[in-house]
Design an enzyme around this catalytic site. Structure first.
Site, PDB file in Angstrom:
ATOM      1  N   GLY A 216       0.828  -1.215   0.000  1.00  0.00           N
ATOM      2  CA  GLY A 216       0.000   0.000   0.000  1.00  0.00           C
ATOM      3  C   GLY A 216       0.857   1.259   0.000  1.00  0.00           C
ATOM      4  O   GLY A 216       0.753   2.111  -0.882  1.00  0.00           O
ATOM      5  N   TYR A 311      10.103  -6.068  19.336  1.00  0.00           N
ATOM      6  CA  TYR A 311      10.293  -6.496  17.946  1.00  0.00           C
ATOM      7  C   TYR A 311      10.469  -5.273  17.036  1.00  0.00           C
ATOM      8  O   TYR A 311      11.367  -5.219  16.200  1.00  0.00           O
ATOM      9  CB  TYR A 311       9.074  -7.327  17.536  1.00  0.00           C
ATOM     10  N   CYS A 334      -0.643   0.891  13.065  1.00  0.00           N
ATOM     11  CA  CYS A 334      -2.101   0.976  13.155  1.00  0.00           C
ATOM     12  C   CYS A 334      -2.538   0.503  14.530  1.00  0.00           C
ATOM     13  O   CYS A 334      -3.471  -0.268  14.663  1.00  0.00           O
ATOM     14  CB  CYS A 334      -2.743   0.148  12.056  1.00  0.00           C
TER      15      CYS A 334
HETATM   16  N1  SAH Z   1       3.519  -1.416   4.586  1.00  0.00           N
HETATM   17  C1  SAH Z   1       2.492  -2.370   4.192  1.00  0.00           C
HETATM   18  C2  SAH Z   1       1.865  -3.085   5.377  1.00  0.00           C
HETATM   19  C3  SAH Z   1       2.885  -3.766   6.268  1.00  0.00           C
HETATM   20  S1  SAH Z   1       2.170  -4.845   7.474  1.00  0.00           S
HETATM   21  C4  SAH Z   1       1.431  -1.604   3.384  1.00  0.00           C
HETATM   22  O1  SAH Z   1       1.349  -0.382   3.477  1.00  0.00           O
HETATM   23  O2  SAH Z   1       0.699  -2.247   2.625  1.00  0.00           O
HETATM   24  C5  SAH Z   1       3.637  -5.405   8.271  1.00  0.00           C
HETATM   25  C6  SAH Z   1       4.504  -6.287   7.404  1.00  0.00           C
HETATM   26  O3  SAH Z   1       5.704  -6.575   8.121  1.00  0.00           O
HETATM   27  C7  SAH Z   1       3.888  -7.659   7.080  1.00  0.00           C
HETATM   28  O4  SAH Z   1       3.750  -7.789   5.679  1.00  0.00           O
HETATM   29  C8  SAH Z   1       4.916  -8.654   7.619  1.00  0.00           C
HETATM   30  O5  SAH Z   1       5.105  -9.769   6.760  1.00  0.00           O
HETATM   31  C9  SAH Z   1       6.163  -7.824   7.678  1.00  0.00           C
HETATM   32  N2  SAH Z   1       7.203  -8.301   8.623  1.00  0.00           N
HETATM   33  C10 SAH Z   1       7.037  -8.828   9.847  1.00  0.00           C
HETATM   34  N3  SAH Z   1       8.217  -9.157  10.393  1.00  0.00           N
HETATM   35  C11 SAH Z   1       9.166  -8.813   9.489  1.00  0.00           C
HETATM   36  C12 SAH Z   1      10.588  -8.905   9.455  1.00  0.00           C
HETATM   37  N4  SAH Z   1      11.262  -9.390  10.512  1.00  0.00           N
HETATM   38  N5  SAH Z   1      11.237  -8.463   8.367  1.00  0.00           N
HETATM   39  C13 SAH Z   1      10.554  -7.957   7.309  1.00  0.00           C
HETATM   40  N6  SAH Z   1       9.211  -7.842   7.275  1.00  0.00           N
HETATM   41  C14 SAH Z   1       8.517  -8.276   8.347  1.00  0.00           C
END
Ligand code: SAH
Length: 397
Positions: A216, A311, A334
């Protein structure tokens, strides 16, 4: 698990520790209105015009010609919204179909119920019967017509199980519109549409999106730079990266960014060629999602908030290493708890980052004094948007 839980409003439970924690920032009544608003969808359903393909005014005209009620946002040129109707009273039917949580939340907004989202057809449901669609917590979300027999549902793997006639909330089926198929818009909440503007990417810059999927904010960054920035899109999930490539392909953006499946907590080690050379970094990390709407029911704990916060800090540490002096980090979530938001900004400042002021019309300020006037927040019960947090930080020269 274990420990006492509080049901703040119907369906929304948090453990006692999290309740006490949130009461440091909200009154009891404030929390109740916040969670009540989370149960409803925002009154405006936002989409973002894909300005690489159409100008927003032309998209409005095109949708209105098909009798879709759509309006321009007051501030963001590419943001358009469709009014969400409801709540509607759902007539009761004699038979019921139980949907899983995700499917129930879509049906609640007017979508059809698809076979993979069915938990159970009550005995004796036949194709053509009027049924109520019920969420796993017992809440009735729609009246519809069964499109398959109850004993058939285990054997077919997709297709419509119940065609929705009346749902609690309703809006046009955005994802079935030809304009969606043609990549003329992308559905994205208003606060999420502010993120790329705060990042303010420029042609020629090196931009890293550390949590890119499903794309997005990434596709918005591409729009704002007309594809002329050097954009790296990373995400840990291979499935979500595939989904992102499909979505950006539809938007006509294939080839305008580079994707790799990466755990970006180790990006400085895995992509040493980026260290110290990046102009802008976006962190949009996984979070406790407490601002996501509509949500019929949910359970959240203080332990979850704490572990998410830990995290999220790992991405901030890596962003510090990737950025060049003078580079910009934008951090968004969010969710509501300051531990995942303002407190992580204080952590970033302990690494050397400096939080800089942003101003977004009608947004609220930070929840802790130090960031009252610099970061931006949106609340379900105040702005009637998803709950959202955005901050901008600079790595000093
Ligand atoms: N920015 C995106 C939404 C991200 S949601 C948009 O605007 O559409 C958060 C994302 O972080 C998820 O897709 C998840 O797979 C990713 N994520 C979680 N842990 C992660 C990691 N350690 N390294 C990279 N991505 C990670």
């Amino acid at each position: 698990m274990g420990g006492r839980e509080i049901e703040v409003v119907r369906g929304h439970r948090i453990d006692y520790q999290l309740y006490k924690y949130l009461l440091q920032y909200f009154s009891e009544g404030g929390l109740e209105s916040l969670f009540n608003a989370v149960r409803r969808p925002p009154g405006r359903y936002y989409v973002r015009a894909n300005t690489l393909r159409i100008n927003p005014g032309d998209l409005i005209n095109r949708l209105r010609e098909r009798n879709i009620d759509v309006y321009p946002d007051e501030h963001l040129n590419e943001a358009l919204w469709i009014p969400v109707k409801g709540p509607n009273r759902i007539p009761s039917a004699r038979k019921i179909v139980i949907a899983d949580k995700r499917a129930a939340e879509s049906v609640y907004m007017g979508a059809n119920l698809y076979v993979p989202g069915v938990v159970r057809f009550e005995n004796g449901v036949k194709r053509g019967d009027e049924v109520n669609v019920i969420a796993p917590n017992g809440e009735i979300v729609a009246l519809g017509i069964a499109e398959v027999d109850g004993d058939e549902v285990g054997r077919v793997s997709n297709g419509v199980a119940v065609r929705t006639l009346i749902s609690t909330y309703s809006l046009p089926k955005v994802r079935e519109m030809p304009e969606y198929e043609l990549g003329l818009f992308y559905d994205q909440s208003l606060p999420a549409q502010w993120v790329a503007h705060v990042l303010d990417p420029r042609p020629g810059e090196v931009v890293v999106d550390m949590n890119a999927a499903p794309g997005g904010k990434l596709s918005h960054v591409i729009q704002l730079t007309a594809g002329k920035a050097v954009i790296y899109a990373f995400d840990r999930s291979p499935g979500k990266v595939r989904e992102m490539d499909t979505i950006l392909g539809r938007l006509g953006m294939a080839g305008l960014y580079r994707t790799e499946v990466r755990d970006t907590r180790y990006l400085d080690i895995d992509k040493p060629e980026l260290v110290g050379l990046v102009d802008k970094v976006l962190i949009d990390p996984p979070c406790t999602d407490m601002g996501v709407r509509p949500r019929l029911f949910d359970v959240k704990t203080m332990d979850l908030v704490k572990s998410m916060s830990e995290y999220q800090r790992q991405f901030i540490r890596v962003a510090w290493k990737l950025l060049k002096p003078g580079g910009v980090l934008v951090y968004s979530t969010c969710t509501i708890p300051p531990l995942e938001n303002e407190d992580n900004m204080a952590y970033a400042e302990s690494l050397g980052f400096r939080v800089v002021d942003i101003s977004i019309p009608n947004a609220s300020g930070g929840l802790v004094d130090r960031y009252r006037d610099s970061v931006a927040r949106f609340y379900p019960h105040v702005q009637d948007t998803p709950g959202f947090f955005i901050a901008k930080l600079i790595k000093p020269m």
